[in-house]
Design a protein around this motif. Structure first.
Motif, PDB file in Angstrom:
ATOM      1  N   VAL A 149       0.840  -1.204   0.000  1.00  0.00           N
ATOM      2  CA  VAL A 149       0.000   0.000   0.000  1.00  0.00           C
ATOM      3  C   VAL A 149       0.872   1.250   0.000  1.00  0.00           C
ATOM      4  CG1 VAL A 149      -1.664   1.338   1.343  1.00  0.00           C
ATOM      5  CG2 VAL A 149      -1.983  -1.128   1.054  1.00  0.00           C
ATOM      6  N   GLY A 150       1.925   1.261   0.816  1.00  0.00           N
ATOM      7  CA  GLY A 150       2.816   2.418   0.840  1.00  0.00           C
ATOM      8  C   GLY A 150       3.466   2.664  -0.505  1.00  0.00           C
ATOM      9  N   ALA A 151       3.918   1.596  -1.158  1.00  0.00           N
ATOM     10  CA  ALA A 151       4.531   1.729  -2.475  1.00  0.00           C
ATOM     11  C   ALA A 151       3.523   2.232  -3.496  1.00  0.00           C
ATOM     12  CB  ALA A 151       5.102   0.386  -2.920  1.00  0.00           C
ATOM     13  N   GLY A 152       2.319   1.677  -3.484  1.00  0.00           N
ATOM     14  CA  GLY A 152       1.305   2.074  -4.457  1.00  0.00           C
ATOM     15  C   GLY A 152       0.879   3.515  -4.300  1.00  0.00           C
ATOM     16  N   LEU A 153       0.662   3.960  -3.074  1.00  0.00           N
ATOM     17  CA  LEU A 153       0.237   5.346  -2.848  1.00  0.00           C
ATOM     18  C   LEU A 153       1.329   6.340  -3.234  1.00  0.00           C
ATOM     19  CD1 LEU A 153      -1.683   5.073   0.552  1.00  0.00           C
ATOM     20  CD2 LEU A 153      -2.646   5.266  -1.754  1.00  0.00           C
ATOM     21  N   ALA A 154       2.578   6.010  -2.946  1.00  0.00           N
ATOM     22  CA  ALA A 154       3.679   6.910  -3.296  1.00  0.00           C
ATOM     23  C   ALA A 154       3.805   7.064  -4.805  1.00  0.00           C
ATOM     24  CB  ALA A 154       4.987   6.397  -2.695  1.00  0.00           C
ATOM     25  N   VAL A 155       3.713   5.960  -5.535  1.00  0.00           N
ATOM     26  CA  VAL A 155       3.796   6.018  -6.994  1.00  0.00           C
ATOM     27  C   VAL A 155       2.599   6.769  -7.569  1.00  0.00           C
ATOM     28  CG1 VAL A 155       3.710   4.619  -9.099  1.00  0.00           C
ATOM     29  CG2 VAL A 155       5.212   3.960  -7.223  1.00  0.00           C
ATOM     30  N   VAL A 173       0.701   9.908   2.522  1.00  0.00           N
ATOM     31  CA  VAL A 173       1.748   9.091   1.905  1.00  0.00           C
ATOM     32  C   VAL A 173       1.967   9.519   0.461  1.00  0.00           C
ATOM     33  CG1 VAL A 173       2.450   6.753   1.278  1.00  0.00           C
ATOM     34  CG2 VAL A 173       1.240   7.150   3.427  1.00  0.00           C
ATOM     35  N   GLY A 174       0.884   9.598  -0.311  1.00  0.00           N
ATOM     36  CA  GLY A 174       1.004   9.975  -1.713  1.00  0.00           C
ATOM     37  C   GLY A 174       1.242  11.447  -1.935  1.00  0.00           C
ATOM     38  N   LEU A 175       1.029  12.277  -0.909  1.00  0.00           N
ATOM     39  CA  LEU A 175       1.246  13.711  -1.043  1.00  0.00           C
ATOM     40  C   LEU A 175       2.676  14.103  -0.703  1.00  0.00           C
ATOM     41  CD1 LEU A 175       0.278  16.659  -1.360  1.00  0.00           C
ATOM     42  CD2 LEU A 175      -0.482  16.557   1.033  1.00  0.00           C
ATOM     43  N   VAL A 176       3.187  13.613   0.411  1.00  0.00           N
ATOM     44  CA  VAL A 176       4.475  14.084   0.926  1.00  0.00           C
ATOM     45  C   VAL A 176       5.663  13.323   0.349  1.00  0.00           C
ATOM     46  CG1 VAL A 176       5.843  14.368   3.029  1.00  0.00           C
ATOM     47  CG2 VAL A 176       3.405  14.880   3.054  1.00  0.00           C
ATOM     48  N   LEU A 177       5.553  12.004   0.271  1.00  0.00           N
ATOM     49  CA  LEU A 177       6.731  11.207  -0.098  1.00  0.00           C
ATOM     50  C   LEU A 177       7.300  11.537  -1.478  1.00  0.00           C
ATOM     51  CD1 LEU A 177       6.078   7.678   1.425  1.00  0.00           C
ATOM     52  CD2 LEU A 177       7.579   9.491   2.213  1.00  0.00           C
ATOM     53  N   PRO A 178       6.464  11.749  -2.521  1.00  0.00           N
ATOM     54  CA  PRO A 178       7.081  12.110  -3.814  1.00  0.00           C
ATOM     55  C   PRO A 178       7.943  13.362  -3.731  1.00  0.00           C
ATOM     56  CG  PRO A 178       4.800  11.469  -4.129  1.00  0.00           C
ATOM     57  CD  PRO A 178       5.008  11.549  -2.652  1.00  0.00           C
ATOM     58  N   HIS A 179       7.523  14.353  -2.949  1.00  0.00           N
ATOM     59  CA  HIS A 179       8.327  15.566  -2.791  1.00  0.00           C
ATOM     60  C   HIS A 179       9.604  15.279  -2.012  1.00  0.00           C
ATOM     61  CE1 HIS A 179       5.300  18.109  -4.551  1.00  0.00           C
ATOM     62  NE2 HIS A 179       4.390  17.728  -3.673  1.00  0.00           N
ATOM     63  N   GLN A 235       0.720  14.153  -9.397  1.00  0.00           N
ATOM     64  CA  GLN A 235       1.317  15.485  -9.321  1.00  0.00           C
ATOM     65  C   GLN A 235       1.900  15.910 -10.660  1.00  0.00           C
ATOM     66  OE1 GLN A 235       4.041  15.090  -6.047  1.00  0.00           O
ATOM     67  NE2 GLN A 235       2.390  14.892  -4.543  1.00  0.00           N
ATOM     68  N   SER A 236       2.436  14.971 -11.395  1.00  0.00           N
ATOM     69  CA  SER A 236       2.997  15.281 -12.709  1.00  0.00           C
ATOM     70  C   SER A 236       1.902  15.555 -13.733  1.00  0.00           C
ATOM     71  CB  SER A 236       3.886  14.135 -13.184  1.00  0.00           C
ATOM     72  OG  SER A 236       4.369  14.368 -14.480  1.00  0.00           O
ATOM     73  N   LEU A 237       0.875  14.712 -13.752  1.00  0.00           N
ATOM     74  CA  LEU A 237      -0.180  14.856 -14.759  1.00  0.00           C
ATOM     75  C   LEU A 237      -0.968  16.145 -14.586  1.00  0.00           C
ATOM     76  CD1 LEU A 237      -1.588  11.209 -14.909  1.00  0.00           C
ATOM     77  CD2 LEU A 237      -0.134  12.349 -16.591  1.00  0.00           C
ATOM     78  N   THR A 238      -1.181  16.560 -13.339  1.00  0.00           N
ATOM     79  CA  THR A 238      -1.969  17.771 -13.086  1.00  0.00           C
ATOM     80  C   THR A 238      -1.092  19.009 -12.906  1.00  0.00           C
ATOM     81  OG1 THR A 238      -1.973  17.359 -10.701  1.00  0.00           O
ATOM     82  CG2 THR A 238      -3.780  16.411 -11.980  1.00  0.00           C
ATOM     83  N   ARG A 239       0.230  18.791 -12.874  1.00  0.00           N
ATOM     84  CA  ARG A 239       1.178  19.878 -12.608  1.00  0.00           C
ATOM     85  C   ARG A 239       0.770  20.642 -11.350  1.00  0.00           C
ATOM     86  NH1 ARG A 239       0.313  20.363 -18.016  1.00  0.00           N
ATOM     87  NH2 ARG A 239      -0.754  22.365 -17.837  1.00  0.00           N
ATOM     88  N   ASN A 240       0.391  19.878 -10.340  1.00  0.00           N
ATOM     89  CA  ASN A 240      -0.085  20.436  -9.077  1.00  0.00           C
ATOM     90  C   ASN A 240       0.688  19.781  -7.939  1.00  0.00           C
ATOM     91  OD1 ASN A 240      -1.415  21.308  -6.815  1.00  0.00           O
ATOM     92  ND2 ASN A 240      -3.450  20.696  -7.494  1.00  0.00           N
ATOM     93  N   PRO A 241       1.557  20.523  -7.239  1.00  0.00           N
ATOM     94  CA  PRO A 241       2.356  19.917  -6.169  1.00  0.00           C
ATOM     95  C   PRO A 241       1.527  19.460  -4.977  1.00  0.00           C
ATOM     96  CG  PRO A 241       2.654  22.293  -6.190  1.00  0.00           C
ATOM     97  CD  PRO A 241       1.881  21.955  -7.421  1.00  0.00           C
ATOM     98  N   LEU A 242       0.260  19.871  -4.917  1.00  0.00           N
ATOM     99  CA  LEU A 242      -0.606  19.455  -3.818  1.00  0.00           C
ATOM    100  C   LEU A 242      -1.507  18.292  -4.195  1.00  0.00           C
ATOM    101  CD1 LEU A 242      -1.658  22.923  -2.346  1.00  0.00           C
ATOM    102  CD2 LEU A 242       0.146  21.390  -1.565  1.00  0.00           C
ATOM    103  N   ALA A 243      -1.306  17.717  -5.371  1.00  0.00           N
ATOM    104  CA  ALA A 243      -2.127  16.585  -5.801  1.00  0.00           C
ATOM    105  C   ALA A 243      -1.724  15.334  -5.025  1.00  0.00           C
ATOM    106  CB  ALA A 243      -1.966  16.357  -7.300  1.00  0.00           C
TER     107      ALA A 243
END
Length: 357
Positions: free
Chosen positions: A93-99, A283-289, A105-113
Motif C-alpha cells: 500500500v505504501g509503495a502504491g500510494l507513493a507512486v 503518503v502519496g502527497l508528501v513522499l514524492p516531494h 502530481q505530474s499529470l496535473t502539474r499540481n504539487p498538492l495533488a
C-alpha cells in the motif's frame, strides 16, 4: 569604467551557476531502498506482544516454503496468519500510494495533488461503509474498489460536460464528486450505523491495516506490480508533462489520450490500495516531494525510489499504530498524518522561491 559583459559558456560547457546537483546513482538508491525494505519487513514481523525473534520468524516462513519441518502452532499463527500478511500489505500500500501520488502530481502539474484527488477515496469510502453497515464485511474490498471506480467515472463525466477536459477542470470535478460521496457516506452512517459498527467504520475511514490477510497482499501487491510497472515504463512521457501540454505535444505525445490513460491507471492502483487499507493520508502527497530531493525530478529515478520509500515508511507507520498504545491500536492514518504534516511543512519551507511558492 564599465565591466565587460559576461560571456555565455561555450557549447558543451557547463555553466557553474546552473550545474545540476550531484545525485546518487539509481542502482545505489534502489539497492539501499531494497535493503532497508527487507530489514524493515523482517524486524516489523518480530515486533508485538508475543516475544518472537528473527530466527523464529525465519523458521515459520521456511516451514511454509517447505524448507523447515514443524514449528510451534502458536508461532505459525502469529507470524503467518497475522503479522506477515499485515506487514506485506503495508509495504504494498505504501509503495502504491507513493507512486500514484507522484504520477498524479505530474499529470496535473499540481504539487498538492495526491492519489485521492479525483474523488477516489470518498467513492471507496461510500462503497465500504455501505457493506459495513449491513454486516457484509467480506465484500469490503470489492465494494471499496467498485466505489472508487464509480467516483472516477463520475469525475470524468462531470469534467467533460463543459467541453475539453483540462487538469484544472478534472480537479474541480473531482472535488465535487468527493464532496457528494462524502455527504452520502455521512448520511448512510447517520441513518443506519449502530453499536460497534460505528467503531469499525471510523477505523476504516481513517485508514487501517488491522484486517489485512493474504488476499489483501495479493490485491495490493498485484496492483503495485502490474500497474506500477506500466507507470514506471511511461517515465519519459511523464517528464514531458512537466513542461506543459504544448511542449509535450511538440514531442509527439497525444496529450489527452496519455493523460487519461495514466489517470485511469492511477485510479485502478489507488482503488486497489484503498480497498484493503482505507484512506491513508499524506503518503502519496508528501513522499514524492521528499524523494525528489534525492532523486531529482526525472520519473525514471523518482517512481521506483518513491515506491521503496513508501513501502518502508508505511511498514513502520503501521508498526507504530499497532504497538504504540498496546493493547489498544490506533488507525495508521493518524500516524501518517502526525508524521506527514511536519515533513510537509519542512518541505514547504525548503521550497521557498521555487515552483512551490
Amino acid at each position: 569604467m564599465r565591466s565587460a559583459p559576461s560571456r555565455p559558456p561555450a557549447p558543451g560547457a557547463t555553466d557553474p551557476r546552473t550545474r545540476p546537483a550531484l545525485r546518487p546513482p539509481l542502482p545505489v538508491l534502489l539497492g539501499t531502498g531494497a535493503a532497508l525494505l527487507l530489514v524493515s519487513l523482517v524486524v516489523a514481523v518480530t515486533i508485538g506482544p508475543a516475544d518472537l525473534g528473527v530466527a523464529q520468524v525465519a523458521r515459520v516462513v521456511g516451514h511454509h516454503l517447505g524448507l523447515v519441518g514443524d514449528v510451534p502452532p502458536l508461532h505459525d499463527a502469529i507470524v503467518w496468519n497475522l503479522r506477515l500478511p499485515r506487514v506485506l500489505t503495508a509495504a504494498a500500500v505504501g509503495a502504491g500510494l507513493a507512486v500514484a501520488g507522484a504520477v498524479m502530481q505530474s499529470l496535473t502539474r499540481n504539487p498538492l495533488a495526491d492519489p485521492y484527488l479525483l474523488g477516489l477515496s470518498s467513492g471507496a469510502s461510500l462503497g465500504a461503509v455501505a457493506v459495513l453497515v449491513v454486516g457484509v464485511s467480506l465484500l469490503l474490498p470489492v465494494a471499496a474498489f467498485t466505489g472508487a471506480l464509480a467516483a472516477l467515472v463520475a469525475t470524468l463525466a462531470l469534467a467533460r460536460t463543459g467541453g475539453s477536459v483540462t487538469p484544472t477542470r478534472a480537479v474541480l470535478a473531482g472535488l465535487a464528486v468527493s464532496q457528494l460521496a462524502a455527504a452520502a457516506t455521512s448520511f448512510v452512517i447517520f441513518w443506519t450505523a449502530t453499536g460497534d459498527s460505528y467503531r469499525e467504520i471510523l477505523s476504516w475511514l481513517m485508514g487501517s491495516l488491522a484486517g489485512a490477510t493474504w488476499p489483501s497482499v495479493g490485491i495490493a501487491g498485484g496492483a503495485v506490480v502490474l500497474v506500477g510497472t506500466v507507470l514506471v515504463a511511461t517515465a519519459t512521457r511523464l517528464d514531458a508533462f512537466a513542461f506543459g501540454d504544448t511542449s509535450a505535444a511538440a514531442l509527439g505525445i497525444d496529450v489527452d489520450r496519455t493523460r487519461w490513460t495514466l489517470m485511469t491507471l492511477v485510479a485502478l492502483l489507488t482503488g486497489a490500495m484503498v480497498a484493503v487499507s482505507g484512506a491513508i493520508g499524506f503518503v502519496g502527497l508528501v513522499l514524492p516531494h521528499a524523494v525528489s530531493v534525492v532523486t531529482g525530478p526525472a520519473h525514471r529515478r523518482l517512481l521506483p525510489v518513491a515506491a521503496l520509500t513508501g513501502a518502508v515508511f508505511l511498514v513502520w507507520a503501521d508498526t507504530l499504530a499497532r504497538t504504540l498504545f498496546d493493547p489498544r491500536e490506533i488507525p495508521v492514518g493518524i500516524v501518517t498524518a502526525l508524521v506527514g504534516v511536519p515533513v510537509f511543512a519542512l518541505l514547504l519551507r525548503r521550497g521557498r522561491g521555487t515552483a512551490w511558492s
